[in-house]
Design an enzyme around this catalytic site. Structure first.
Site, PDB file in Angstrom:
ATOM      1  N   GLU A 279      -2.010   9.714 -12.860  1.00  0.00           N
ATOM      2  CA  GLU A 279      -2.162  11.170 -13.027  1.00  0.00           C
ATOM      3  C   GLU A 279      -1.592  11.628 -14.368  1.00  0.00           C
ATOM      4  OE1 GLU A 279      -2.312  12.547  -8.338  1.00  0.00           O
ATOM      5  OE2 GLU A 279      -0.416  12.742  -9.383  1.00  0.00           O
TER       6      GLU A 279
ATOM      7  N   CYS B 123       3.340  17.682  -6.642  1.00  0.00           N
ATOM      8  CA  CYS B 123       1.930  18.083  -6.510  1.00  0.00           C
ATOM      9  C   CYS B 123       1.560  19.332  -7.303  1.00  0.00           C
ATOM     10  CB  CYS B 123       1.581  18.363  -5.049  1.00  0.00           C
ATOM     11  SG  CYS B 123       2.428  17.349  -3.862  1.00  0.00           S
TER      12      CYS B 123
ATOM     13  N   HIS C 171     -28.545  19.912  -2.149  1.00  0.00           N
ATOM     14  CA  HIS C 171     -29.122  19.429  -3.392  1.00  0.00           C
ATOM     15  C   HIS C 171     -29.083  20.504  -4.465  1.00  0.00           C
ATOM     16  CE1 HIS C 171     -31.532  16.699  -5.759  1.00  0.00           C
ATOM     17  NE2 HIS C 171     -32.335  17.696  -6.062  1.00  0.00           N
TER      18      HIS C 171
ATOM     19  N   CYS D 230       7.209  18.547  -3.721  1.00  0.00           N
ATOM     20  CA  CYS D 230       5.804  18.927  -3.907  1.00  0.00           C
ATOM     21  C   CYS D 230       5.686  20.182  -4.752  1.00  0.00           C
ATOM     22  CB  CYS D 230       5.127  19.140  -2.556  1.00  0.00           C
ATOM     23  SG  CYS D 230       3.455  19.785  -2.743  1.00  0.00           S
TER      24      CYS D 230
ATOM     25  N   TYR E 136      -0.047   6.365  -8.077  1.00  0.00           N
ATOM     26  CA  TYR E 136      -0.491   7.760  -8.134  1.00  0.00           C
ATOM     27  C   TYR E 136       0.018   8.478  -9.390  1.00  0.00           C
ATOM     28  CZ  TYR E 136      -1.559   8.122  -3.028  1.00  0.00           C
ATOM     29  OH  TYR E 136      -2.076   8.007  -1.772  1.00  0.00           O
TER      30      TYR E 136
ATOM     31  N   LYS F 230       2.243  19.210 -11.249  1.00  0.00           N
ATOM     32  CA  LYS F 230       1.324  18.168 -11.750  1.00  0.00           C
ATOM     33  C   LYS F 230      -0.114  18.697 -11.800  1.00  0.00           C
ATOM     34  CE  LYS F 230      -0.823  16.177  -8.946  1.00  0.00           C
ATOM     35  NZ  LYS F 230      -0.384  15.130  -8.064  1.00  0.00           N
TER      36      LYS F 230
ATOM     37  N   GLU G 297     -24.078  14.886  -1.826  1.00  0.00           N
ATOM     38  CA  GLU G 297     -25.218  14.520  -0.982  1.00  0.00           C
ATOM     39  C   GLU G 297     -25.445  13.003  -0.954  1.00  0.00           C
ATOM     40  OE1 GLU G 297     -29.197  15.742  -2.293  1.00  0.00           O
ATOM     41  OE2 GLU G 297     -28.421  15.977  -4.326  1.00  0.00           O
TER      42      GLU G 297
HETATM   43  P1  NDP Z   1       3.368   4.190  -6.172  1.00  0.00           P
HETATM   44  O1  NDP Z   1       4.029   3.446  -5.097  1.00  0.00           O
HETATM   45  O2  NDP Z   1       2.075   4.860  -5.936  1.00  0.00           O
HETATM   46  O3  NDP Z   1       3.141   3.210  -7.420  1.00  0.00           O
HETATM   47  C1  NDP Z   1       4.195   2.513  -7.988  1.00  0.00           C
HETATM   48  C2  NDP Z   1       3.669   1.688  -9.130  1.00  0.00           C
HETATM   49  O4  NDP Z   1       4.736   1.141  -9.856  1.00  0.00           O
HETATM   50  C3  NDP Z   1       2.793   0.531  -8.681  1.00  0.00           C
HETATM   51  O5  NDP Z   1       1.759   0.371  -9.611  1.00  0.00           O
HETATM   52  C4  NDP Z   1       3.773  -0.651  -8.724  1.00  0.00           C
HETATM   53  O6  NDP Z   1       3.139  -1.864  -8.978  1.00  0.00           O
HETATM   54  C5  NDP Z   1       4.618  -0.276  -9.922  1.00  0.00           C
HETATM   55  N1  NDP Z   1       5.957  -0.827  -9.906  1.00  0.00           N
HETATM   56  C6  NDP Z   1       6.887  -0.744  -8.926  1.00  0.00           C
HETATM   57  N2  NDP Z   1       8.041  -1.323  -9.318  1.00  0.00           N
HETATM   58  C7  NDP Z   1       7.842  -1.784 -10.556  1.00  0.00           C
HETATM   59  C8  NDP Z   1       8.645  -2.462 -11.507  1.00  0.00           C
HETATM   60  N3  NDP Z   1       9.904  -2.776 -11.241  1.00  0.00           N
HETATM   61  N4  NDP Z   1       8.108  -2.787 -12.694  1.00  0.00           N
HETATM   62  C9  NDP Z   1       6.833  -2.467 -12.990  1.00  0.00           C
HETATM   63  N5  NDP Z   1       6.010  -1.809 -12.146  1.00  0.00           N
HETATM   64  C10 NDP Z   1       6.518  -1.472 -10.948  1.00  0.00           C
HETATM   65  O7  NDP Z   1       4.474   5.197  -6.722  1.00  0.00           O
HETATM   66  P2  NDP Z   1       4.423   6.525  -7.589  1.00  0.00           P
HETATM   67  O8  NDP Z   1       5.743   6.548  -8.281  1.00  0.00           O
HETATM   68  O9  NDP Z   1       3.196   6.595  -8.424  1.00  0.00           O
HETATM   69  O10 NDP Z   1       4.337   7.668  -6.503  1.00  0.00           O
HETATM   70  C11 NDP Z   1       5.289   7.724  -5.430  1.00  0.00           C
HETATM   71  C12 NDP Z   1       4.658   8.296  -4.207  1.00  0.00           C
HETATM   72  O11 NDP Z   1       4.457   9.683  -4.397  1.00  0.00           O
HETATM   73  C13 NDP Z   1       3.298   7.744  -3.857  1.00  0.00           C
HETATM   74  O12 NDP Z   1       3.365   6.597  -3.086  1.00  0.00           O
HETATM   75  C14 NDP Z   1       2.663   8.864  -3.106  1.00  0.00           C
HETATM   76  O13 NDP Z   1       2.985   8.738  -1.763  1.00  0.00           O
HETATM   77  C15 NDP Z   1       3.325  10.102  -3.675  1.00  0.00           C
HETATM   78  N6  NDP Z   1       2.419  10.815  -4.583  1.00  0.00           N
HETATM   79  C16 NDP Z   1       1.243  11.316  -4.119  1.00  0.00           C
HETATM   80  C17 NDP Z   1       0.390  11.975  -4.955  1.00  0.00           C
HETATM   81  C18 NDP Z   1      -0.906  12.498  -4.440  1.00  0.00           C
HETATM   82  O14 NDP Z   1      -1.083  12.583  -3.248  1.00  0.00           O
HETATM   83  N7  NDP Z   1      -1.850  12.853  -5.332  1.00  0.00           N
HETATM   84  C19 NDP Z   1       0.704  12.178  -6.366  1.00  0.00           C
HETATM   85  C20 NDP Z   1       1.937  11.584  -6.747  1.00  0.00           C
HETATM   86  C21 NDP Z   1       2.748  10.950  -5.887  1.00  0.00           C
HETATM   87  P3  NDP Z   1       2.512  -2.779  -7.795  1.00  0.00           P
HETATM   88  O15 NDP Z   1       1.197  -2.193  -7.484  1.00  0.00           O
HETATM   89  O16 NDP Z   1       2.418  -4.121  -8.422  1.00  0.00           O
HETATM   90  O17 NDP Z   1       3.480  -2.718  -6.685  1.00  0.00           O
END
Ligand code: NDP
Length: 453
Positions: free
Chosen positions: A181, A48, A434, A43, A177, A51, A439
């Protein structure tokens, strides 16, 4: 003579590990934290915090455009990526210092190096064995990279945060996520961004109206979303990358980044050897008190793959320390944990999506879509979407969802209301502030007609 060198040895100085160790130290335990990288963990060092600093930096480009409609004349604007990255790094160094100091002030010993369990009470660090009564695994997670020819050219968010130059053309694989971002950061700073998602929508698991709205808004900003698409290969030619999609089409990029999820960091820790059970996703299996299959070994945070968010890891660390070092047994409540995505515009939600709510409830749905007041003058073509999911039988608000400016700040307050079990009637009885966007959440009067939901 105490039986062990330490009362607690924590492996991993990220959010969960630091909170547990500091509290245990404060309650009088002798604690060591073993960390192979930087104190602060994902983080603070690779997630976090850096980023969000980049999100702040990038968002100015929208603000400059908005200002014109309010009478400002803006001269030439020029962004210096190197300066932003250097400023971010300086802040991370400051935070690392603070984390180290906080641990020291709690009497915790920080041991740099990789910790490996050699028996249930022994951790080897840099060739030296130390023993602990309790062991806490808080090693977090690590990016999962896709597998195709040329995968070695693909970077993760770890490297994206430290790029020396901003790439002009960026291909981002994934629609979660991290992908949205970073798409927002690069797009706002002027890069040409292509998001490659293997399904039809971004942000799996979020409410469908959120997913659709965010997709539309990102596309309005000029981000290309290639839906139902995967990458066949990446080749390096000269200083650029040739990305070949599954249908054979090709595009040139200066940077290819994957944000395809994160996996629990459970390898090479000696877990299996000492009898710690992993689940099917290679995460450490724990009970409600964060105890693993080995009596004196515990785990918190992303390495357990429950809800992978920093505040959850921090709470798990607190629950662990209070239970075992302060004689205040606790468990964590995983319901109604709010979360936010710092895309541009941002997303935030708490509670159930409409689809999840419908599995067990009869629901009423309230939605509003509008242009925020600021954009009536700024001219920015951006719509805010807010949605409430309400239980038809109990009137309880089951879910609040928002895409739009300040969504994370607004939803945090509503998370308290949901935690308290607020009903739609109580939302209605709340007087709005407001003029705000927030709201709208207390003035949603007409549910979406059944036929349309
Ligand atoms: P996520 O699990 O959020 O998203 C992964 C993405 O990658 C999905 O769109 C998934 O598609 C796609 N994907 C997975 N495998 C493949 C593949 N082999 N080929 C193509 N696409 C693929 O993971 P992130 O890496 O974005 O983030 C990891 C974690 O970090 C999050 O789950 C979250 O918990 C945490 N995080 C939180 C944040 C916040 O609170 N603001 C910010 C950043 C990270 P599909 O939907 O089809 O599975």
């Amino acid at each position: 003579m105490p039986q062990y060198d330490y009362d607690l040895i924590t492996i991993g100085a990220g959010s969960g590990g630091v909170r547990a160790s500091r509290l245990a130290g404060k309650y009088g335990a002798k604690v060591a934290v073993v960390e192979s990288s930087r104190v602060g963990g994902t983080c603070v060092m690779r997630g976090c915090v850096p980023k969000k600093l980049l999100v702040y930096g990038a968002a100015f480009s929208n603000h400059f455009h908005d200002a014109l409609g309010f009478g400002w004349r803006i001269g030439e604007t020029l962004h210096d990526w190197g300066k932003l990255v250097a400023a971010k790094d300086k802040e991370l160094n400051r935070l690392e210092g603070i984390y180290n100091r906080m641990l020291r002030d709690s009497g915790v010993t920080v041991l740099p190096g990789r910790g490996v369990l050699t028996d249930p009470h022994t951790v080897e660090v840099n060739g030296k064995s130390i023993t602990g009564d309790k062991i806490l695994i808080a090693t977090g997670g690590w990016p999962v990279m896709p597998d195709f020819p040329g995968k070695e050219y693909v970077i993760s968010s770890n490297e994206a945060l430290d790029l020396r130059e901003r790439p002009e053309r960026v291909v981002i694989i994934g629609g979660g996520y991290i992908a949205v971002e970073f798409a927002g950061i690069f797009n706002a700073l002027g890069s040409e961004v292509t998001l490659v998602i293997r399904t039809g929508h971004l942000l799996r698991g979020f409410d469908q109206d959120v997913r659709a709205t965010l997709g539309e808004e990102l596309e309005k900003k000029g981000i290309t979303i290639r839906r139902d698409c995967t990458i066949r290969s990446v080749e390096k030619t000269g200083g650029v990358y040739s990305v070949v999609f599954d249908m054979g089409e090709e595009m040139i990029a200066d940077c290819v980044m994957a944000a395809t999820g994160r996996a629990p960091a459970t390898s090479n820790l000696g877990l299996e050897q000492v009898g710690v059970t992993l689940n099917q996703k290679s995460a450490i299996a724990v009970d409600a008190q964060n105890r693993t299959s080995v009596e004196n070994i515990f785990a918190v945070g992303d390495v357990t793959d429950r809800i992978n968010l920093t505040p959850v890891a921090i709470n798990e660390g607190r629950v662990f320390a209070e239970t075992f070092f302060n004689k205040r047994p606790m468990t964590m409540d995983y319901t109604n944990v709010a979360s936010a995505v710092f895309s541009q515009p941002p997303v935030a939600c708490v509670g159930l999506s409409e689809a999840d709510a419908r599995k067990n409830h009869r629901v009423r749905i309230f939605i509003t879509r509008f242009r925020a007041m600021k954009h009536t003058l700024s001219g920015r073509d951006e719509r805010t979407m807010m949605k409430l999911v309400v239980d038809k039988d109990t009137d309880k608000v089951l879910g609040c969802h928002m895409v739009g400016d300040d969504a994370p700040e607004i939803i945090q307050g509503l998370a308290v209301a949901l935690k308290a079990g607020a009903t739609k009637a109580q939302f209605d009885a709340t007087v709005g502030i407001h003029p705000t966007a927030a709201e709208e959440f207390v003035t949603l009067r007409d549910p979406v007609p059944e036929a349309e939901t």
